[in-house]
Design a protein around this motif. Sequence first.
Motif, PDB file in Angstrom:
ATOM      1  N   GLN A 119      -7.821   1.516   0.104  1.00  0.00           N
ATOM      2  CA  GLN A 119      -8.058   2.330   1.292  1.00  0.00           C
ATOM      3  C   GLN A 119      -8.980   1.601   2.273  1.00  0.00           C
ATOM      4  O   GLN A 119      -8.747   1.594   3.487  1.00  0.00           O
ATOM      5  CB  GLN A 119      -8.709   3.640   0.846  1.00  0.00           C
ATOM      6  N   TYR A 162      -6.405   3.314 -11.620  1.00  0.00           N
ATOM      7  CA  TYR A 162      -5.716   3.800 -10.434  1.00  0.00           C
ATOM      8  C   TYR A 162      -6.705   4.183  -9.346  1.00  0.00           C
ATOM      9  O   TYR A 162      -6.524   3.876  -8.168  1.00  0.00           O
ATOM     10  CB  TYR A 162      -4.858   5.005 -10.822  1.00  0.00           C
ATOM     11  N   GLN A 218      -7.052   2.605  -5.681  1.00  0.00           N
ATOM     12  CA  GLN A 218      -6.839   3.419  -4.495  1.00  0.00           C
ATOM     13  C   GLN A 218      -8.004   3.307  -3.521  1.00  0.00           C
ATOM     14  O   GLN A 218      -7.826   3.115  -2.322  1.00  0.00           O
ATOM     15  CB  GLN A 218      -6.682   4.900  -4.902  1.00  0.00           C
ATOM     16  N   SER A 232       0.884  -1.173   0.000  1.00  0.00           N
ATOM     17  CA  SER A 232       0.000   0.000   0.000  1.00  0.00           C
ATOM     18  C   SER A 232       0.913   1.212   0.000  1.00  0.00           C
ATOM     19  O   SER A 232       1.763   1.361   0.859  1.00  0.00           O
ATOM     20  CB  SER A 232      -0.905  -0.004   1.220  1.00  0.00           C
TER      21      SER A 232
END
Lengths: 188, 188
Positions: A73, A65, A69, A4
């Motif tokens: 998260q 992307y 993301q 991450s």
Amino acid sequence: MLPSLDEKLDPRVKRTRGLILQSFENLLAEKNFESISVQDITDKAQINRATFYAHFQDKYTLLDYSINQMFMQEIDKRTLNICTYNTDNLRNLILVVCEFLARLHTDCVQPHNQFESFVETTVKKQVFDLLSYWLRNSKISTELPATVATSAIYGLASHYSHRKKRPALDRFVDEALPLVAINLEQFA
Amino acid sequence: MLPSLDEKLDPRVKRTRGLILQSFENLLAEKNFESISVQDITDKAQINRATFYAHFQDKYTLLDYSINQMFMQEIDKRTLNICTYNTDNLRNLILVVCEFLARLHTDCVQPHNQFESFVETTVKKQVFDLLSYWLRNSKISTELPATVATSAIYGLASHYSHRKKRPALDRFVDEALPLVAINLEQFA
DNA sequence: CAACGTATGTTGTTTATGCGACAACTGTAT
DNA sequence: ATACAGTTGTCGCATAAACAACATACGTTG
């Protein structure tokens, strides 16, 4: 631990990517992906159009992307990326995927299109990688069990998120869990 | 029309100034002006400290700019900068100054210090300029009447904003209005 | 077909920002 | 007094972003 990425990079880069991401996600709430132009994104992000191309090849790369993301998260939030396999973690994973797809469907204007299948590919890859990571110490190959579990999880979550009237998530996951766990119990 | 400035300048400059302004105003809500360092501002704004000095000489210049911006914004909002003198506009002006000082006192952590007098100077200048602009077509000199009115308005607003328990603003302005208008009626 | 408007990527150049370092000054503690 | 830690304002250099211009492609309209 899975990668991450909150690397230390130029604050300008961080800021610009953040602006692009945020602009993009807001736009997804207004119109569907196909009708969003790069100009739309950069206008809302208050950056130059050319700058966009310094960070992403095109809006498809950005979508990739962005989904990654957002999903990562959620994984991070529950520290699912620094653990090993057990039923409890699996339960949480299913929960995350369900919530994630549900949120995507309520927040984004998305009639049927490539968007859906794009999300599927991206999310499945992450789920598969995560499961493989959880099972990293197994003596036998985890490829097939992980593949099956990934498909099962995504299928269930997709099913859940498409319901007109979604049942209580906890109960749904309770029902779903054993169907997924059955192929993974050998690793517990 | 008075110079309210939304010039076309480099988007990076706009963004940076915006970040600085916002950071600064947030900090004012946390601690008092004296104890805010430039580093504090740039940290929260996520910009480099050196960049701050590319835009402002020091934090005092920033305070000046900030107060001016905030006040001008309120003036613009009510289009008081594109009109001429009449009782109604004067009433609105008094209202704006009262609200502005009141907000400053509730939002900002500010024990007595130079902050107060700084605000006074800045706001008075703007009020004076605005009044002068309203009276720009007068055949006689407006300097003294504008000066008196400016002081009166600020004094009343300051008084209002310092009250422990502030009375209803509308009623207060109703009472205040004639005291200020008396010296300006000749221009109506 | 042609003319047009609009979106996409790309390029070379200019400008703003990031960064690390520095000297100067302050207050504080030892 | 001296040392130390923190803040300030400034500098030169490296790099990201802004900008304008361009070629290309695509759909629409006449």
